[in-house]
Design a protein around this motif. Sequence first.
Motif, PDB file in Angstrom:
ATOM      1  N   ASP A  21     -21.381 -18.706  -0.079  1.00  0.00           N
ATOM      2  CA  ASP A  21     -20.546 -19.367  -1.081  1.00  0.00           C
ATOM      3  C   ASP A  21     -21.395 -19.913  -2.221  1.00  0.00           C
ATOM      4  N   PRO A  41     -17.227 -18.757 -12.342  1.00  0.00           N
ATOM      5  CA  PRO A  41     -16.477 -19.605 -11.403  1.00  0.00           C
ATOM      6  C   PRO A  41     -17.242 -19.855 -10.105  1.00  0.00           C
ATOM      7  N   ASP A  78     -17.002 -20.746  -5.818  1.00  0.00           N
ATOM      8  CA  ASP A  78     -16.160 -20.632  -4.620  1.00  0.00           C
ATOM      9  C   ASP A  78     -15.646 -22.009  -4.194  1.00  0.00           C
ATOM     10  N   GLN A 106     -12.816 -24.124 -13.272  1.00  0.00           N
ATOM     11  CA  GLN A 106     -14.056 -23.451 -12.888  1.00  0.00           C
ATOM     12  C   GLN A 106     -14.058 -22.955 -11.440  1.00  0.00           C
ATOM     13  N   LYS A 117     -12.847 -20.383  -8.446  1.00  0.00           N
ATOM     14  CA  LYS A 117     -12.301 -19.050  -8.212  1.00  0.00           C
ATOM     15  C   LYS A 117     -10.908 -19.181  -7.606  1.00  0.00           C
ATOM     16  N   GLY A 161     -10.403 -20.753  -4.137  1.00  0.00           N
ATOM     17  CA  GLY A 161     -11.464 -21.731  -3.943  1.00  0.00           C
ATOM     18  C   GLY A 161     -10.948 -23.144  -3.762  1.00  0.00           C
ATOM     19  N   ARG A 220      -7.097 -23.479  -5.528  1.00  0.00           N
ATOM     20  CA  ARG A 220      -6.597 -22.665  -6.642  1.00  0.00           C
ATOM     21  C   ARG A 220      -5.862 -21.456  -6.077  1.00  0.00           C
ATOM     22  N   GLU A 260      -4.275 -18.028 -11.286  1.00  0.00           N
ATOM     23  CA  GLU A 260      -4.859 -18.469 -12.564  1.00  0.00           C
ATOM     24  C   GLU A 260      -4.214 -19.760 -13.070  1.00  0.00           C
TER      25      GLU A 260
END
Length: 215
Positions: free
Chosen positions: A82, A145, A147, A165, A167, A170, A189, A192
Amino acid sequence: MIDSYRHKGLRRALVKKLKAKGIQDERVLEAINTVPRHFFLDTAFLEKSYEDIAFPIEEGQTISQPYTVAFQTQLLEVDRGDKILEIGTGSGYQCCILLELGATVFTIEYNQRLSHKARALLHKMGYRPKFICGDGSKGLAAFAPFDKILVTAGAPIVPQTLKDQLKVGGYLVIPVGDHKSQKMLRITRLSETEYEEESFQNFKFVPLLGEYGWK
């Protein structure tokens, strides 16, 4: 820098305490069993090194309570390989735990003196994270980005810059609240534009400084 049988025994006893408090991730416990916490404190405080307490270091900062380190790390669910952004290098202890779990760590510290001291110590111990001195509340867009992102200081809000920032898939683990107490949050996240927020127990951290922290 001596890591004696006594030190190792004290670490094993600490791990037992953390298990009793609910830390179950065996990889996290093994990392705590591996990293010599007494290296990060003055030799006069050896007896305190493996107690489950936070302890003052330089520049008005602290080395976090081992339970807090274990709890945050467990929430991150670190996988080997990671790419992790740590905001708040401090003593460097938390960074070592992440490195022991096989992560690639970018660690950013607001205080230049602390950053330089942590770099010297970790290099002496054989650890090689990427050290940055700057405003961690802004994250580290040049290397994004990530993890996972871990914030080791109390924030007034969840900075959107940090969420951006991550992923997709993540985690951002961050304590949010006022100067007296912060709620530990884990932000996932999902896409997007979508995020999921989980809330855990209260902790007490030193303040996150910077543009999106405490000015």
